[in-house]
Design an enzyme around this catalytic site. Structure first.
Site, short mmCIF file in Angstrom:
data_model
loop_
_atom_site.label_atom_id
_atom_site.label_comp_id
_atom_site.label_asym_id
_atom_site.label_seq_id
_atom_site.Cartn_x
_atom_site.Cartn_y
_atom_site.Cartn_z
N GLU A 275 -5.60 -4.09 -9.17
CA GLU A 275 -5.55 -2.74 -8.59
C GLU A 275 -5.33 -1.63 -9.61
OE1 GLU A 275 -4.02 -3.54 -4.10
OE2 GLU A 275 -2.44 -3.51 -5.60
C1 ACM Z 1 -2.25 -7.99 -5.08
O1 ACM Z 1 -1.96 -8.27 -3.91
N1 ACM Z 1 -2.51 -6.73 -5.43
C2 ACM Z 1 -2.34 -9.01 -6.09
#
Ligand code: ACM
Length: 663
Positions: A275
């Site tokens: 992310e």
């Molecule tokens: C995650 O749940 N961003 C690894």
């Protein structure tokens, strides 16, 4: 198993085995109520329990350590044989699970068990970045992990919302990044050793280059935009990202990993890598120029460049790199372990490309799905497209306890007992898939976990009593019995005002993801409808249940008048009462074989539509079956023209869509 109980040991001897046996005996006598003798048996053949261990396990547990054991309980003796100490510890947990009782007392059934894990990597991620969890919370969860034979604690230690370890090299990390809530280095060493005592590895995760706000509060020069930064209090994906173009960034990371590497002796090191939204990189002309100069086409390529440099650092500190599946990009070094979270595809893609891989997609316990849903997820399903060689790269899986909505009082009830179902999936053969039997055993294991100090069952009462503010809590108990937290990431939408500093003391925090009361209600309605055309099976019990719902709604009014924290759940109590009345009506029409009056069905479905709208981040999982009950009652006349089986199928079809008001 009584006061004459004796233990014999033979073969390899070491402190870890002796303390494991000591814990076993305390738990065993806690169950039986007998004072168990600790004195060794005169001869092993006559001992009640004979533990024979061939050899030591490595002092620091590692991937692929032998965890196998054999139990033979015949002729008044339970004989446990294991190649290693950790194998013996696994076998002792099985012995506790096998303990049975009858009128004559406690005993071990006569069995022979040859046991070993299906997967080498059986983990639980605990995110202490979003909410800190004190040392004793981690300890008791390590005990529970050992009880269900999990062997990796994936410790997610830094997040935008918090940096949870003491750094002497860079003290502003914990001083400015943690609100004072972090583990000292001594505490971390203690936890690693506590885990190793139980045959559990600790894999630390320091997420980078994204999810790093808590680092850059104290060290803004690490970021790709100037700052200043403050700790994030909300949930989501944020912009702060390390600057991968500056040598100083790598020097900092190198020094930090050098400080942490001896504290976390496991061979694997999780770099996160998920992310990273790339916004700071895109907005920074120096970073854009660097990318152009090095032929890095996009943010993925720049992140792979960062990962390659990170890998060099980790190698120098004797660590093998692991990261979330976003890092699976061209140029990712072969030795990296890919941790799949966005879908099982990441796992199979990685294994096909030659990477070792671990599955967490399907094991996100923070999403509040049922144990049955997780139990159905297999890292290597029967129809897997992987060759044997590729399949061997699938190391196992990890349940992930992300920390947005958990604190010390509630984290156990989010992890347990559902994670025991995942633990079984990762240990036992693929063919073990009977869901009803899983739930039967899960209820038993759940109770046994309480022996270890887990609070997943008892804290429900603690939270409900607090909400009831000293009033009799029975109406609230009745409601709590049949609601579940909303699934997925919908709680944030229901409670937009909540931050990392907010209270985790609402009704939604008291109740678990897989309500036995809701499951029992669904099963009872299904059994009644399956009993067409008599509708007798379980009718009295359902009548009692629906009456209790109706009465609880009435009682709730009085309770909420003096317990203002309950105001937000008053509409749910009203829904519960209205559903109770609908259920009682429906039972009446079915039992008497009279069609309901005009308008009843539509009004009843209206009640269920309203009840299907989540409130206070809670929902009623029995609503779909209540729809079937209502449609069944509305279709009593059709039973004269149809077989019961056809009628049942028609009722089910009628009740299915549309589910107005959902979501
Ligand atoms: C995650 O749940 N961003 C690894």
């Amino acid at each position: 198993v009584d006061a004459s109980f004796t233990v014999a040991r033979s073969g390899h001897d070491e402190a870890r085995l002796r303390s494991g046996l000591g814990r076993f005996l305390r738990r065993l006598q806690g169950r039986t109520g007998d004072v168990l003798t600790r004195s060794p048996a005169a001869d092993p053949g006559s001992a009640t329990l004979w533990v024979d261990v061939a050899a030591a396990s490595p002092a620091i547990p590692g991937l692929g350590d032998d965890e196998s054991y054999r139990i033979d309980s015949t002729g008044g003796q339970l004989r446990l044989t294991a190649g290693t100490v950790v194998g013996a510890l696994r076998g002792l947990e099985t012995a506790l699970q096998l303990l049975s009782g009858d009128r004559q007392g406690f005993f071990w059934p006569a069995v022979t068990i040859d046991d070993r894990p299906r997967f080498r990597w059986r983990g639980l991620l605990i995110d202490v970045g979003r909410h800190f969890e004190p040392v004793e919370v981690i300890e008791r969860n390590l005990d529970a992990m050992a009880a269900v034979k999990l062997n990796v604690l994936h410790f997610h230690l830094s997040e935008d919302q918090g940096f949870r370890v003491e750094s002497r090299k860079f003290p502003r990390l914990h001083e400015l990044g943690s609100d004072g809530q972090y583990y000292t280095q001594d505490e971390l060493r203690h936890l690693v050793s506590y885990a190793a005592e139980r045959g559990i590895r600790v894999v630390p995760e320091f997420d980078m280059p994204g999810h790093v706000t808590s680092w850059v509060v104290g060290y803004p020069e690490l970021a790709s935009a100037p700052g200043p930064y403050t700790l994030i209090r909300r949930w989501g994906v944020f912009d702060a990202a390390f600057d991968p173009t500056r040598d100083e960034t790598y020097k900092f990371i190198d020094t930090f990993i050098g400080e942490m590497a001896p504290i976390f002796p496991d061979a694997y090191w999780h770099i996160g890598g998920d992310e990273n939204n790339g916004k700071q990189w895109a907005a920074n002309p120096k970073i854009q120029a660097f990318m152009a100069k090095h032929g890095l086409a996009d943010a993925h390529a720049l992140q792979t460049y960062f990962n390659q440099r990170l890998l060099t650092i980790l190698r120098r500190h004797g660590k093998r790199m692991m990261g979330w599946d976003e890092i699976l990009q061209p140029g990712l070094p072969d030795e990296t372990v890919v941790h799949s979270w966005r879908g099982a595809k990441g796992l199979t893609d990685a294994a096909k490309l030659g990477y070792d891989a671990v599955l967490s997609a399907g094991y996100y316990i923070d999403l509040m799905n049922t144990a049955a849903a997780h139990y159905a997820v297999d890292p290597l399903p029967a129809d897997s497209s992987l060759t044997d060689e590729q399949a061997a790269r699938v190391l196992g899986g990890e349940a992930t306890m992300w920390g947005e909505w958990v604190g010390p009082e509630t984290i156990d009830s989010r992890i347990w007992p559902r994670t025991a179902a995942i633990a079984e999936r990762l240990w036992s053969p693929r063919e073990v898939t009977d869901v009803d039997d899983m739930y039967r055993r899960l209820a038993r294991v759940s109770g046994e976990l309480e022996d270890l100090g887990l609070t997943h069952l008892r804290n429900r009462g603690v939270l409900l009593r607090r909400l009831a503010a000293g009033q009799p809590a029975w109406p609230l108990e009745a409601l709590a019995d049949v609601v579940e937290p909303v699934k997925g990431y919908r709680r944030g939408g229901q409670q937009p005002e909540m931050t990392s500093l907010g209270p985790l003391t609402h009704l939604v925090d008291a109740v678990g993801a897989d309500s036995p009361g809701a499951r029992a209600t669904r099963a009872a309605i299904a059994a009644l409808l399956d009993d067409a055309p008599r509708f007798a099976l379980g009718r009295d019990a359902l009548t009692d249940r629906f009456s209790a719902w109706r009465d609880a709604a009435a009682g709730f009014d009085r309770l909420a008048a003096r317990a203002p924290a309950l105001r937000e759940v008053a509409p749910l109590a009203a829904d519960l009462g209205a559903m109770g009345v609908v259920g009682l009506d429906a039972l009446g029409f079915l039992a008497e074989d009279v069609p309901p009056p005009d308008g009843w069905r539509d009004a009843a479905i209206g009640v269920l539509d309203e009840a299907a709208r989540p409130k206070a981040a809670l929902e009623f999982p029995a609503v779909p079956l209540l729809r079937e009950l209502v449609e069944g009652a509305a279709m009593t006349a059709d039973l004269r023209a149809m077989t019961p089986a056809d009628w049942r199928a028609a009722v089910r079809a009628k009740a299915a869509p549309p589910r107005r008001g959902r979501g």
